[in-house]
Write a protein that holds these residues in place. Sequence first.
Motif, PDB file in Angstrom:
ATOM      1  N   ASP A 174     -26.708 -37.866 -27.074  1.00 59.85           N
ATOM      2  CA  ASP A 174     -27.984 -38.021 -28.869  1.00 59.85           C
ATOM      3  C   ASP A 174     -28.689 -39.063 -28.319  1.00 59.85           C
ATOM      4  OD1 ASP A 174     -26.477 -40.237 -28.101  1.00 59.85           O
ATOM      5  OD2 ASP A 174     -25.443 -40.282 -30.120  1.00 59.85           O
ATOM      6  N   GLY A 175     -29.293 -39.761 -26.660  1.00 59.75           N
ATOM      7  CA  GLY A 175     -30.320 -40.576 -26.779  1.00 59.75           C
ATOM      8  C   GLY A 175     -30.017 -42.211 -26.322  1.00 59.75           C
ATOM      9  N   THR A 176     -29.177 -42.105 -27.011  1.00 59.09           N
ATOM     10  CA  THR A 176     -28.274 -43.345 -27.199  1.00 59.09           C
ATOM     11  C   THR A 176     -27.626 -43.542 -25.541  1.00 59.09           C
ATOM     12  OG1 THR A 176     -25.784 -42.978 -27.862  1.00 59.09           O
ATOM     13  CG2 THR A 176     -27.783 -43.575 -29.477  1.00 59.09           C
ATOM     14  N   SER A 177     -27.010 -45.095 -25.829  1.00 60.62           N
ATOM     15  CA  SER A 177     -26.349 -45.850 -24.480  1.00 60.62           C
ATOM     16  C   SER A 177     -25.019 -46.448 -24.986  1.00 60.62           C
ATOM     17  CB  SER A 177     -26.925 -46.626 -23.385  1.00 60.62           C
ATOM     18  OG  SER A 177     -26.671 -47.340 -22.209  1.00 60.62           O
ATOM     19  N   LEU A 178     -24.138 -46.330 -24.022  1.00 58.26           N
ATOM     20  CA  LEU A 178     -22.835 -47.362 -24.097  1.00 58.26           C
ATOM     21  C   LEU A 178     -22.180 -47.959 -23.015  1.00 58.26           C
ATOM     22  CD1 LEU A 178     -20.157 -47.047 -26.294  1.00 58.26           C
ATOM     23  CD2 LEU A 178     -19.436 -44.999 -24.928  1.00 58.26           C
ATOM     24  N   PRO A 179     -22.132 -48.927 -23.260  1.00 61.10           N
ATOM     25  CA  PRO A 179     -21.137 -49.847 -22.170  1.00 61.10           C
ATOM     26  C   PRO A 179     -20.094 -49.561 -22.019  1.00 61.10           C
ATOM     27  CG  PRO A 179     -21.872 -50.825 -24.531  1.00 61.10           C
ATOM     28  CD  PRO A 179     -22.046 -49.627 -24.937  1.00 61.10           C
ATOM     29  N   ALA A 180     -19.448 -48.921 -21.164  1.00 60.45           N
ATOM     30  CA  ALA A 180     -18.212 -49.226 -20.458  1.00 60.45           C
ATOM     31  C   ALA A 180     -18.169 -50.604 -19.930  1.00 60.45           C
ATOM     32  CB  ALA A 180     -17.896 -48.382 -19.915  1.00 60.45           C
ATOM     33  N   MET A 181     -17.357 -51.408 -20.596  1.00 65.27           N
ATOM     34  CA  MET A 181     -17.193 -52.842 -19.987  1.00 65.27           C
ATOM     35  C   MET A 181     -15.527 -52.507 -19.128  1.00 65.27           C
ATOM     36  SD  MET A 181     -18.207 -54.808 -23.726  1.00 65.27           S
ATOM     37  CE  MET A 181     -18.004 -56.633 -22.877  1.00 65.27           C
ATOM     38  N   GLY A 182     -14.572 -50.996 -18.846  1.00 66.18           N
ATOM     39  CA  GLY A 182     -14.225 -51.836 -18.528  1.00 66.18           C
ATOM     40  C   GLY A 182     -13.965 -51.064 -16.681  1.00 66.18           C
ATOM     41  N   ILE A 183     -15.305 -51.277 -16.648  1.00 63.71           N
ATOM     42  CA  ILE A 183     -15.709 -51.045 -15.005  1.00 63.71           C
ATOM     43  C   ILE A 183     -16.868 -52.215 -14.933  1.00 63.71           C
ATOM     44  CG2 ILE A 183     -16.677 -49.852 -13.206  1.00 63.71           C
ATOM     45  CD1 ILE A 183     -15.487 -46.922 -15.077  1.00 63.71           C
ATOM     46  N   GLN A 184     -16.658 -53.242 -14.432  1.00 63.86           N
ATOM     47  CA  GLN A 184     -17.327 -54.042 -14.130  1.00 63.86           C
ATOM     48  C   GLN A 184     -17.528 -55.009 -12.796  1.00 63.86           C
ATOM     49  OE1 GLN A 184     -15.839 -57.732 -16.960  1.00 63.86           O
ATOM     50  NE2 GLN A 184     -16.064 -55.985 -18.495  1.00 63.86           N
ATOM     51  N   PRO A 185     -18.621 -54.548 -11.991  1.00 60.14           N
ATOM     52  CA  PRO A 185     -18.797 -55.070 -10.649  1.00 60.14           C
ATOM     53  C   PRO A 185     -18.509 -56.543 -10.602  1.00 60.14           C
ATOM     54  CG  PRO A 185     -20.958 -54.820 -11.374  1.00 60.14           C
ATOM     55  CD  PRO A 185     -19.834 -54.473 -12.483  1.00 60.14           C
ATOM     56  N   GLY A 186     -18.502 -57.375 -11.798  1.00 64.88           N
ATOM     57  CA  GLY A 186     -18.541 -59.148 -11.078  1.00 64.88           C
ATOM     58  C   GLY A 186     -17.114 -59.142 -11.146  1.00 64.88           C
ATOM     59  N   ILE A 187     -15.974 -58.637 -11.403  1.00 63.43           N
ATOM     60  CA  ILE A 187     -15.284 -58.661 -11.516  1.00 63.43           C
ATOM     61  C   ILE A 187     -14.182 -58.326  -9.822  1.00 63.43           C
ATOM     62  CG2 ILE A 187     -12.616 -58.487 -11.929  1.00 63.43           C
ATOM     63  CD1 ILE A 187     -13.755 -57.880 -15.148  1.00 63.43           C
ATOM     64  N   ALA A 188     -15.196 -56.934  -9.385  1.00 66.68           N
ATOM     65  CA  ALA A 188     -13.968 -56.412  -7.956  1.00 66.68           C
ATOM     66  C   ALA A 188     -15.412 -55.622  -8.052  1.00 66.68           C
ATOM     67  CB  ALA A 188     -13.292 -56.114  -8.026  1.00 66.68           C
ATOM     68  N   ARG A 189     -16.354 -56.003  -7.219  1.00 65.45           N
ATOM     69  CA  ARG A 189     -17.432 -55.423  -6.984  1.00 65.45           C
ATOM     70  C   ARG A 189     -17.432 -54.122  -6.260  1.00 65.45           C
ATOM     71  NH1 ARG A 189     -22.788 -54.654  -6.434  1.00 65.45           N
ATOM     72  NH2 ARG A 189     -23.716 -54.474  -4.891  1.00 65.45           N
ATOM     73  N   ASP A 190     -16.717 -54.049  -5.380  1.00 63.76           N
ATOM     74  CA  ASP A 190     -16.021 -52.641  -4.464  1.00 63.76           C
ATOM     75  C   ASP A 190     -14.868 -52.037  -5.615  1.00 63.76           C
ATOM     76  OD1 ASP A 190     -17.379 -52.912  -1.654  1.00 63.76           O
ATOM     77  OD2 ASP A 190     -16.147 -54.705  -1.607  1.00 63.76           O
ATOM     78  N   ARG A 191     -14.517 -52.718  -6.323  1.00 62.31           N
ATOM     79  CA  ARG A 191     -13.475 -51.302  -7.294  1.00 62.31           C
ATOM     80  C   ARG A 191     -14.936 -50.687  -8.127  1.00 62.31           C
ATOM     81  NH1 ARG A 191      -8.371 -50.747  -9.192  1.00 62.31           N
ATOM     82  NH2 ARG A 191      -8.768 -49.604 -10.759  1.00 62.31           N
ATOM     83  N   ALA A 192     -15.258 -51.529  -8.727  1.00 62.02           N
ATOM     84  CA  ALA A 192     -16.213 -51.159  -9.740  1.00 62.02           C
ATOM     85  C   ALA A 192     -16.792 -49.722  -9.336  1.00 62.02           C
ATOM     86  CB  ALA A 192     -17.191 -52.672 -10.541  1.00 62.02           C
ATOM     87  N   ILE A 193     -17.925 -50.367  -8.295  1.00 64.31           N
ATOM     88  CA  ILE A 193     -18.657 -49.047  -7.729  1.00 64.31           C
ATOM     89  C   ILE A 193     -17.552 -48.016  -7.083  1.00 64.31           C
ATOM     90  CG2 ILE A 193     -19.816 -48.560  -5.837  1.00 64.31           C
ATOM     91  CD1 ILE A 193     -20.857 -51.210  -5.534  1.00 64.31           C
ATOM     92  N   ALA A 194     -16.742 -48.269  -6.779  1.00 65.38           N
ATOM     93  CA  ALA A 194     -15.552 -46.985  -6.358  1.00 65.38           C
ATOM     94  C   ALA A 194     -15.442 -45.478  -7.897  1.00 65.38           C
ATOM     95  CB  ALA A 194     -14.185 -47.316  -5.723  1.00 65.38           C
ATOM     96  N   ASP A 195     -15.085 -46.811  -9.151  1.00 67.79           N
ATOM     97  CA  ASP A 195     -15.019 -46.260 -10.456  1.00 67.79           C
ATOM     98  C   ASP A 195     -15.878 -45.830 -10.303  1.00 67.79           C
ATOM     99  OD1 ASP A 195     -12.413 -47.949 -10.063  1.00 67.79           O
ATOM    100  OD2 ASP A 195     -12.177 -49.403 -11.195  1.00 67.79           O
ATOM    101  N   ALA A 196     -16.882 -46.198 -10.378  1.00 65.89           N
ATOM    102  CA  ALA A 196     -18.405 -45.973 -11.315  1.00 65.89           C
ATOM    103  C   ALA A 196     -18.378 -43.796 -10.450  1.00 65.89           C
ATOM    104  CB  ALA A 196     -19.511 -47.111 -11.110  1.00 65.89           C
ATOM    105  N   ARG A 197     -18.429 -44.349  -9.396  1.00 68.92           N
ATOM    106  CA  ARG A 197     -18.675 -42.703  -8.656  1.00 68.92           C
ATOM    107  C   ARG A 197     -17.484 -42.001  -8.838  1.00 68.92           C
ATOM    108  NH1 ARG A 197     -20.107 -45.573  -3.297  1.00 68.92           N
ATOM    109  NH2 ARG A 197     -21.799 -46.150  -2.980  1.00 68.92           N
ATOM    110  N   ALA A 198     -16.428 -42.699  -9.261  1.00 68.02           N
ATOM    111  CA  ALA A 198     -15.283 -41.957  -9.682  1.00 68.02           C
ATOM    112  C   ALA A 198     -15.800 -40.892 -10.788  1.00 68.02           C
ATOM    113  CB  ALA A 198     -13.792 -41.718  -9.643  1.00 68.02           C
ATOM    114  N   LEU A 199     -16.269 -41.693 -11.412  1.00 65.82           N
ATOM    115  CA  LEU A 199     -16.584 -41.329 -12.868  1.00 65.82           C
ATOM    116  C   LEU A 199     -17.659 -39.969 -13.115  1.00 65.82           C
ATOM    117  CD1 LEU A 199     -15.825 -41.440 -16.411  1.00 65.82           C
ATOM    118  CD2 LEU A 199     -17.474 -43.290 -16.632  1.00 65.82           C
ATOM    119  N   ARG A 200     -18.600 -40.692 -12.421  1.00 66.81           N
ATOM    120  CA  ARG A 200     -19.784 -40.216 -12.045  1.00 66.81           C
ATOM    121  C   ARG A 200     -18.854 -38.708 -11.848  1.00 66.81           C
ATOM    122  NH1 ARG A 200     -23.307 -41.796  -7.148  1.00 66.81           N
ATOM    123  NH2 ARG A 200     -22.047 -40.967  -6.339  1.00 66.81           N
TER     124      ARG A 200
END
Length: 115
Positions: free
Chosen positions: A76-102
């Motif tokens: 719909d043209g909007t953006s939704l933050p997904a705060m459950g994936i945060q690189p500040g907490i565990a960068r490698d884990r966040a990147i892996a989770d973002a890739r899995a979601l992608r």
Amino acid sequence: MSLLLETLTTGDRITFICTGLLGLGVLALLSRPKVVAAEDGVTVTNLTTTRRLDWAQIVRVNLRSGDAWVHLDLSDGTSLPAMGIQPGIARDRAIADARALRALVEAHGTGHSAT
């Protein structure tokens, strides 16, 4: 210890209790964010809201350098933050989770994603 309790007024005790409850409330809010993928879509829970998305609603999964969390670009043209994936907490884990979601978005939806 009992001398300290004897010197506290009722107002002081109420202030301590309210401060503790406020702190617990903040901690409860901070523990809420999560992203849950299922066969039929994704549920994004942020601090105070929960939103259910069908796979086709997600166009792109973004996690750019410097972002505090993943952002989902929606159909719909909007953006939704997904705060459950945060690189500040565990960068490698966040990147892996973002890739899995992608990968899930690409497999189930019609979107395009970039990490």
